[in-house]
Design a protein around this motif. Structure first.
Motif, PDB file in Angstrom:
ATOM      1  N   HIS A   5      -1.717   7.827  -5.786  1.00 11.01           N
ATOM      2  CA  HIS A   5      -0.396   8.306  -5.351  1.00 11.01           C
ATOM      3  C   HIS A   5      -0.532   9.300  -4.189  1.00 11.01           C
ATOM      4  N   ARG A  16      -1.214   7.156  -1.213  1.00 12.93           N
ATOM      5  CA  ARG A  16       0.020   6.500  -0.757  1.00 12.93           C
ATOM      6  C   ARG A  16       0.857   7.459   0.090  1.00 12.93           C
ATOM      7  N   ASN A  72      -4.183  -0.022  -1.950  1.00 14.35           N
ATOM      8  CA  ASN A  72      -3.338   0.279  -0.795  1.00 14.35           C
ATOM      9  C   ASN A  72      -2.015   0.892  -1.235  1.00 14.35           C
ATOM     10  N   VAL A  73      -1.348   0.223  -2.160  1.00 19.42           N
ATOM     11  CA  VAL A  73      -0.045   0.674  -2.656  1.00 19.42           C
ATOM     12  C   VAL A  73      -0.082   0.665  -4.183  1.00 19.42           C
ATOM     13  N   GLY A  95       2.531  -1.187   3.653  1.00 17.68           N
ATOM     14  CA  GLY A  95       1.409  -0.376   3.218  1.00 17.68           C
ATOM     15  C   GLY A  95       0.777   0.293   4.414  1.00 17.68           C
ATOM     16  N   SER A 115      -0.768   7.659   3.400  1.00 16.38           N
ATOM     17  CA  SER A 115      -0.625   6.387   4.094  1.00 16.38           C
ATOM     18  C   SER A 115       0.741   6.265   4.753  1.00 16.38           C
TER      19      SER A 115
END
Length: 420
Positions: free
Chosen positions: A326, A329, A228-229, A363, A332
Motif C-alpha cells: 500500500h 501504491r 504493482n497494484v 498502475g 506509484s
C-alpha cells in the motif's frame, strides 16, 4: 500535491527527500550506461535484480552441496516446504483470505491453462468465454486452444470486447453490457487485470460481480498487477487468478508463477489435472494410486517445488514485506502523476498518453503512442541510457517501478526526452 509540481530538478529533489521508500533503490542492481545507472523504466517487462538474490542462491547451493537430498528436510530452508515460504507475502499482495488460497508453481501461461481446464467447463447452452480484444498474445493463444480442445468454433465461442471507435481504452460500462448481453451463454470471463499495451487497470470487482450475476465464472491474468497494484481477490469473490513474478515482483527471467483459487473452489471436488506435489501430504508418500488433492490452492501443484526458480521470488518478497504494497501504491500514484505532469510540458514531439489519466485506473505505467517515428524515438532513448520497451504499433511503455525508481529518475527521463 499536483499543484505543487514544477518542471525543475529542485522539485524532483524535494519529492525524493519526502519519499519514505527512497532507500529501497539501494537494494537493487542497475544496468550501467557510461559508468552510471541506467534510467530503468521497464519493471513492467522485467524487474531489476535485488542485491540479496546472490546470497539467497548461495544458501541453497550450500544446502545442495552439504546435504544433498537431505536438503528437502534440513538446512536453512528445507526444500520440501519451499513454495510455502512465499505464500504469506503473496496473500497481502493479491488480497487472499489466507495461504490456502494462493500457490507458487510453474509459469504464467502453464498456470492459465491449468485454471482454464478446471474452470472453463462449457456446456451445450453455456460455452462462451470473454476477454478484452488486444489481450497479451499468450492469453489469446490459451483461450483459442482451450476452445479448440472442446471442439468448439473460435468465432462462436470467443467474445472479444474492443474499445469504441476512435478510443483506445475499454469502458467498464461496455464490458458490463457485453457480459449482460451474452449472459445466457457465457461460461467464463478471463480479462487481464491490467492491459499490457495501454496500462489500463480494469475494474475487477465490477466484472466479477456482473459475471456471477450472469451465471458465469470470473478469472484474471494479473501479470501486470501482482506487485504493482494491491487487489482484493477474495473479497471481490474472484474465482481464480494467475500471475508471473518476473515483472514487478523482480524475480528474474522465467521465474516461477503463481495462482489464486477462491476457497469456495479449493475443495477436492473441483476438477483439475493431478500431480504428485498436489496430492494430499498425508497420503503423498504412501505412493499409492488415486489422486487426492490438497484441499487448498496447492492442490493444483503438479511437480516438485522449483527451488532455484523460486529463491529469487522469496528474496524479492522479503523486500515487499518491508516496504508494504500500500505504501508502494501511494508512491506509484505520485510517480506517474509527476511523469504525466512533465510529459505534458513536451510539445516538440508528437505523442499521446493512452493510459487512463485517473491514477485509480492505472498502475506504474504510462503508454506513449507515437503516430510517427516511435521506433526512432525509442532507439534514441536507448542511446541515452533509458531502458523502456516498445510495442507495435508505435507505443513506448514507460514504467517507473516505485521500489527502485526515484522522482529524479523521472525528471532525467523528461530532460532527455524533450531534447530528442
Amino acid at each position: 500535491m499536483i499543484q505543487d509540481f514544477s518542471a525543475t530538478a529542485e522539485c524532483a529533489a524535494a519529492l525524493d527527500a519526502r519519499d519514505a521508500l527512497a532507500g529501497y533503490k539501494q537494494q537493487f542492481l542497475f544496468p550501467q550506461h557510461n559508468g552510471e545507472n541506467s534510467i530503468y523504466f521497464c519493471g513492467n517487462s522485467l524487474g531489476l535484480q535485488p542485491k540479496s538474490v546472490r546470497a539467497a542462491i548461495d544458501v541453497e547451493l550450500n544446502s545442495w552441496q552439504n546435504l544433498g537430498v537431505n536438503g528437502y528436510m534440513k538446512g536453512d530452508n528445507p526444500w520440501l516446504f519451499y513454495a510455502d515460504y512465499c505464500k504469506p507475502a503473496l496473500v497481502k499482495l493479491v488480497g487472499a483470505a489466507g495461504v490456502h488460497e494462493v500457490t507458487v508453481m510453474n509459469a504464467l501461461t502453464v498456470n492459465l491453462h491449468l485454471m482454464l481446464l478446471s474452470f472453463y467447463r462449457p456446456t451445450a447452452s453455456r460455452y462462451k468465454i470473454m476477454l478484452e480484444a488486444g489481450a497479451f498474445p499468450s492469453d489469446q493463444y490459451a483461450v483459442e486452444t482451450q476452445v479448440l480442445m472442446h471442439q468448439l468454433q473460435e468465432q462462436d465461442a470467443i467474445i472479444e470486447i474492443a474499445p469504441r471507435n476512435g478510443e483506445k481504452l475499454l469502458r467498464t460500462e461496455d464490458i458490463i453490457a457485453a457480459i449482460n448481453e451474452h449472459g445466457h451463454s457465457l461460461a467464463l470471463t478471463i480479462f487481464s487485470g491490467m492491459n499490457y499495451y495501454t496500462g489500463q487497470l480494469f475494474d475487477m470487482a465490477a466484472i466479477t460481480k456482473v459475471a456471477h450475476e450472469a451465471g458465469a465464472l470470473a478469472g484474471f491474468d494479473l501479470a501486470h498487477v501482482a506487485g504493482n497494484v494491491p487487489v482484493k481477490l477474495h473479497d471481490w469473490n474472484v474465482d481464480f487468478a494467475v500471475w508471473c513474478s518476473y515483472k514487478y515482483l523482480n524475480s528474474g527471467p522465467g521465474a516461477v508463477g503463481g495462482a489464486f483459487v477462491h476457497e469456495k473452489h479449493t475443495n477436492t471436488q473441483t476438477p483439475r489435472l493431478g500431480g504428485w506435489w498436489g496430492n494430499d501430504e498425508k497420503t503423498r508418500f504412501k505412493m499409492e494410486k488415486g489422486f487426492i488433492p490438497k484441499p487448498d490452492a496447492s492442490g493444483w501443484n503438479m511437480s516438485t517445488s522449483q527451488v532455484f526458480n523460486t529463491v529469487c521470488l522469496k528474496a524479492s518478497l522479503e523486500i515487499f514485506e518491508q516496504a508494504g504494497i500500500h505504501h508502494l501504491r501511494q508512491k506509484s500514484i505520485l510517480l506517474t502523476q509527476w511523469l504525466e505532469f512533465l510529459l505534458q510540458k513536451i510539445t516538440n514531439i508528437g505523442f499521446e498518453i493512452i493510459t487512463p489519466t485517473n491514477p485509480e485506473e492505472r498502475g506504474a505505467q504510462l503508454s506513449l503512442y507515437f503516430k510517427e517515428r516511435g521506433r526512432d524515438i525509442f532507439n534514441a532513448m536507448s542511446d541515452n541510457g533509458i531502458i523502456v520497451d516498445y510495442r507495435e504499433p508505435g507505443v513506448i511503455r514507460v514504467a517507473p517501478a516505485p521500489l527502485y525508481c526515484s522522482f529524479s529518475d523521472v525528471f532525467k527521463f523528461y530532460s532527455i526526452l524533450k531534447e530528442i
